[in-house]
Design a protein around this motif. Structure first.
Motif, PDB file in Angstrom:
ATOM      1  N   GLU A   1      27.601  41.430 -60.137  1.00 15.72           N
ATOM      2  CA  GLU A   1      28.792  41.997 -59.512  1.00 15.72           C
ATOM      3  C   GLU A   1      28.419  42.984 -58.409  1.00 15.72           C
ATOM      4  O   GLU A   1      28.999  42.963 -57.311  1.00 15.72           O
ATOM      5  CB  GLU A   1      29.644  42.686 -60.565  1.00 15.72           C
ATOM      6  CG  GLU A   1      30.939  43.231 -60.010  1.00 15.72           C
ATOM      7  CD  GLU A   1      31.812  43.826 -61.084  1.00 15.72           C
ATOM      8  OE1 GLU A   1      32.678  44.630 -60.718  1.00 15.72           O
ATOM      9  OE2 GLU A   1      31.641  43.498 -62.278  1.00 15.72           O
ATOM     10  N   ASN A   2      27.440  43.836 -58.676  1.00 14.32           N
ATOM     11  CA  ASN A   2      27.014  44.801 -57.660  1.00 14.32           C
ATOM     12  C   ASN A   2      26.423  44.113 -56.435  1.00 14.32           C
ATOM     13  O   ASN A   2      26.617  44.570 -55.312  1.00 14.32           O
ATOM     14  CB  ASN A   2      26.030  45.799 -58.250  1.00 14.32           C
ATOM     15  CG  ASN A   2      26.708  46.804 -59.154  1.00 14.32           C
ATOM     16  OD1 ASN A   2      27.905  47.047 -59.027  1.00 14.32           O
ATOM     17  ND2 ASN A   2      25.972  47.367 -60.079  1.00 14.32           N
ATOM     18  N   ARG A   3      25.716  43.020 -56.652  1.00 13.75           N
ATOM     19  CA  ARG A   3      25.151  42.271 -55.514  1.00 13.75           C
ATOM     20  C   ARG A   3      26.263  41.673 -54.664  1.00 13.75           C
ATOM     21  O   ARG A   3      26.194  41.683 -53.437  1.00 13.75           O
ATOM     22  CB  ARG A   3      24.210  41.172 -56.031  1.00 13.75           C
ATOM     23  CG  ARG A   3      23.580  40.376 -54.939  1.00 13.75           C
ATOM     24  CD  ARG A   3      22.638  41.250 -54.095  1.00 13.75           C
ATOM     25  NE  ARG A   3      22.065  40.447 -53.056  1.00 13.75           N
ATOM     26  CZ  ARG A   3      22.112  40.747 -51.763  1.00 13.75           C
ATOM     27  NH1 ARG A   3      22.653  41.882 -51.366  1.00 13.75           N
ATOM     28  NH2 ARG A   3      21.577  39.965 -50.877  1.00 13.75           N
TER      29      ARG A   3
ATOM     30  N   THR B   1      37.007  50.581 -50.153  1.00 11.34           N
ATOM     31  CA  THR B   1      35.817  49.741 -50.067  1.00 11.34           C
ATOM     32  C   THR B   1      36.252  48.361 -49.605  1.00 11.34           C
ATOM     33  O   THR B   1      37.399  47.976 -49.787  1.00 11.34           O
ATOM     34  CB  THR B   1      35.099  49.625 -51.417  1.00 11.34           C
ATOM     35  OG1 THR B   1      35.992  49.040 -52.355  1.00 11.34           O
ATOM     36  CG2 THR B   1      34.599  50.949 -51.916  1.00 11.34           C
TER      37      THR B   1
ATOM     38  N   LYS C   1      29.260  42.911 -54.351  1.00  9.97           N
ATOM     39  CA  LYS C   1      29.858  44.058 -53.647  1.00  9.97           C
ATOM     40  C   LYS C   1      29.006  44.485 -52.453  1.00  9.97           C
ATOM     41  O   LYS C   1      29.537  44.853 -51.406  1.00  9.97           O
ATOM     42  CB  LYS C   1      30.047  45.230 -54.592  1.00  9.97           C
ATOM     43  CG  LYS C   1      31.133  45.022 -55.598  1.00  9.97           C
ATOM     44  CD  LYS C   1      31.233  46.274 -56.451  1.00  9.97           C
ATOM     45  CE  LYS C   1      31.725  45.955 -57.819  1.00  9.97           C
ATOM     46  NZ  LYS C   1      31.644  47.106 -58.708  1.00  9.97           N
ATOM     47  N   GLU C   2      27.662  44.439 -52.610  1.00  6.17           N
ATOM     48  CA  GLU C   2      26.778  44.760 -51.482  1.00  6.17           C
ATOM     49  C   GLU C   2      27.017  43.798 -50.327  1.00  6.17           C
ATOM     50  O   GLU C   2      27.053  44.212 -49.167  1.00  6.17           O
ATOM     51  CB  GLU C   2      25.310  44.685 -51.914  1.00  6.17           C
ATOM     52  CG  GLU C   2      24.859  45.817 -52.795  1.00  6.17           C
ATOM     53  CD  GLU C   2      23.437  45.623 -53.323  1.00  6.17           C
ATOM     54  OE1 GLU C   2      22.707  44.739 -52.802  1.00  6.17           O
ATOM     55  OE2 GLU C   2      23.049  46.351 -54.243  1.00  6.17           O
ATOM     56  N   GLU C   3      27.154  42.520 -50.647  1.00  2.30           N
ATOM     57  CA  GLU C   3      27.427  41.525 -49.603  1.00  2.30           C
ATOM     58  C   GLU C   3      28.779  41.792 -48.951  1.00  2.30           C
ATOM     59  O   GLU C   3      28.923  41.638 -47.742  1.00  2.30           O
ATOM     60  CB  GLU C   3      27.395  40.110 -50.192  1.00  2.30           C
ATOM     61  CG  GLU C   3      26.013  39.638 -50.566  1.00  2.30           C
ATOM     62  CD  GLU C   3      25.119  39.412 -49.360  1.00  2.30           C
ATOM     63  OE1 GLU C   3      25.571  38.796 -48.368  1.00  2.30           O
ATOM     64  OE2 GLU C   3      23.950  39.848 -49.411  1.00  2.30           O
TER      65      GLU C   3
ATOM     66  N   LEU D   1      36.254  50.241 -58.325  1.00  2.99           N
ATOM     67  CA  LEU D   1      35.857  50.466 -56.940  1.00  2.99           C
ATOM     68  C   LEU D   1      36.730  51.556 -56.346  1.00  2.99           C
ATOM     69  O   LEU D   1      37.931  51.582 -56.580  1.00  2.99           O
ATOM     70  CB  LEU D   1      36.069  49.188 -56.107  1.00  2.99           C
ATOM     71  CG  LEU D   1      35.237  47.983 -56.505  1.00  2.99           C
ATOM     72  CD1 LEU D   1      35.653  46.799 -55.652  1.00  2.99           C
ATOM     73  CD2 LEU D   1      33.782  48.266 -56.337  1.00  2.99           C
TER      74      LEU D   1
ATOM     75  N   THR E   1      30.219  44.633 -48.588  1.00  7.36           N
ATOM     76  CA  THR E   1      30.086  45.817 -47.743  1.00  7.36           C
ATOM     77  C   THR E   1      29.302  45.496 -46.471  1.00  7.36           C
ATOM     78  O   THR E   1      29.683  45.915 -45.384  1.00  7.36           O
ATOM     79  CB  THR E   1      29.379  46.946 -48.520  1.00  7.36           C
ATOM     80  OG1 THR E   1      30.153  47.253 -49.694  1.00  7.36           O
ATOM     81  CG2 THR E   1      29.241  48.198 -47.682  1.00  7.36           C
ATOM     82  N   ALA E   2      28.229  44.737 -46.611  1.00  6.94           N
ATOM     83  CA  ALA E   2      27.366  44.424 -45.461  1.00  6.94           C
ATOM     84  C   ALA E   2      28.002  43.413 -44.508  1.00  6.94           C
ATOM     85  O   ALA E   2      27.803  43.496 -43.295  1.00  6.94           O
ATOM     86  CB  ALA E   2      26.014  43.891 -45.955  1.00  6.94           C
TER      87      ALA E   2
END
Length: 121
Positions: free
Chosen positions: A107-109, A80, A111-113, A76, A115-116
């Motif tokens: 893992e990407n999902r 972030t 990370k999206e959470e 990352l 960030t959001a």
């Protein structure tokens, strides 16, 4: 499922209500890579500890080891939300799918959470 605690974060990933593995990762003053340890389950299954280590990022680095077929070392960029958690992160990864692409999608999902909804992490 994510549960924010006072000074830590608990993440559970699974399809059935089970806690077959549990790992923790935390920042170390001596290294930019979080220290990770398996607390529960088969120590040869590194999915929980690697995910905890990658999500609990203190700086640069990551877990190059992974499940069967080789894990993806996810890095990352500094700044972030996940790199700013600087909390102990407990991860229980309870899926039998060992495909590194599937693990990367999960893992990407996460990370999206992060960030959001940084206030939840």
């Amino acid at each position: 499922h994510a549960m924010r605690l006072r000074d830590s974060l608990f993440l559970w990933v699974g399809a059935a209500p089970a806690l077959a593995s549990l790992a923790v990762a935390m920042c170390s003053p001596r290294d930019s890579i979080p220290v990770a340890a398996s607390l529960l389950g088969d120590p040869s299954d590194t999915a929980s500890s690697c995910l905890a280590q990658r999500l609990g990022r203190c700086g640069r680095g990551g877990c190059a080891a992974g499940r069967a077929g080789g894990g993806a070392g996810i890095h990352l960029p500094p700044g972030t939300p996940a790199s700013k958690t600087k909390k102990q992160i407990f991860v229980s990864y309870n899926l039998q799918n060992t495909d590194s692409n599937f693990t990367l999608l999960i893992e990407n999902r996460i990370k999206e959470e992060m960030t959001a909804f940084p206030e939840k992490f």
